[in-house]
Design an enzyme around this catalytic site. Structure first.
Site, PDB file in Angstrom:
ATOM      1  N   GLY A  78       0.981   1.390  -2.538  1.00 57.50           N
ATOM      2  CA  GLY A  78       1.252   0.107  -1.888  1.00 57.50           C
ATOM      3  C   GLY A  78       0.110  -0.870  -2.017  1.00 57.50           C
ATOM      4  N   ASP A  79      -1.123  -0.383  -1.948  1.00 62.34           N
ATOM      5  CA  ASP A  79      -2.298  -1.235  -2.097  1.00 62.34           C
ATOM      6  C   ASP A  79      -2.271  -1.938  -3.454  1.00 62.34           C
ATOM      7  OD1 ASP A  79      -4.967  -2.266  -1.453  1.00 62.34           O
ATOM      8  OD2 ASP A  79      -5.690  -0.791  -2.913  1.00 62.34           O
ATOM      9  N   ALA A  80      -1.989  -1.189  -4.506  1.00 63.56           N
ATOM     10  CA  ALA A  80      -1.956  -1.755  -5.860  1.00 63.56           C
ATOM     11  C   ALA A  80      -0.792  -2.732  -6.032  1.00 63.56           C
ATOM     12  CB  ALA A  80      -1.868  -0.637  -6.890  1.00 63.56           C
TER      13      ALA A  80
END
Length: 141
Positions: free
Chosen positions: A19-21
Site C-alpha cells: 500500500g505504501d508503494a
C-alpha cells in the site's frame, strides 16, 4: 502485469508494504500532473499526503464520514494491529500504527484488484488534503 496476490493470506505489514508503494505512486502522479516539477517542492507537497500524521488525520475523517466498508475496516485493523519491529521516527506510536493501517487498506484494495474503489479512495483523500481538512490534525485549532 498479471500476477495475482493472495491478499487474504498477507499479514498487515505485507499489505502496508504494498500500500505504501501504491499510494506513493498515486500521489507522485497527482503532484506531477498539477505541474509541480521542482524536487524540493514535490517533497514538501508530498508530505501533506504521505506522512503518518496525514494518514491518521485521513483515517479520522474516513471514520467521521463512514467512508469505509466493514471489509475495508477489517483490513485497516489488520495493518494497525500488526506487530511492527520498526520504530516511529517523527510521530507517536499510535499515529504510526494508524498510518500502517491506512497503508494496509490501500494495499488490500490494490491486491484485491478493486481498482475503481482504490481510485475513489485516493480521489477522496486528495480532496480532503487539498481542502485543508487534514491540516490541524493533532493540534488545537
Amino acid at each position: 502485469m498479471d500476477e495475482n496476490i493472495n491478499y487474504q493470506q498477507l499479514n498487515g505489514l505485507d499489505l502496508a508494504y504494498l500500500g505504501d508503494a501504491v499510494y506513493e505512486t498515486y500521489i507522485r502522479q497527482h503532484l506531477l500532473a498539477k505541474g509541480i516539477t521542482k524536487p524540493g517542492r514535490l517533497q514538501r507537497q508530498a508530505k501533506a499526503f504521505v506522512s503518518a500524521k496525514a494518514h491518521a488525520a485521513l483515517f479520522e475523517l474516513m471514520e467521521a464520514d463512514n467512508f469505509l466498508t466493514e471489509t475495508e475496516l477489517t483490513f485497516f485493523k489488520r495493518g494497525r494491529n500488526a506487530n511492527s519491529h520498526t520504530k516511529a521516527k517523527n510521530t507517536d506510536v499510535v499515529t504510526y500504527r494508524i498510518s500502517t493501517g491506512f497503508e494496509a487498506l490501500i494495499g488490500y484494495l490494490h491486491a484485491s484488484q478493486q481498482f475503481t474503489r482504490l481510485d475513489e479512495v485516493v480521489t477522496w483523500v486528495i480532496n480532503q488534503v487539498e481542502s485543508g481538512q487534514t491540516r490541524y490534525y493533532g493540534t488545537k485549532k
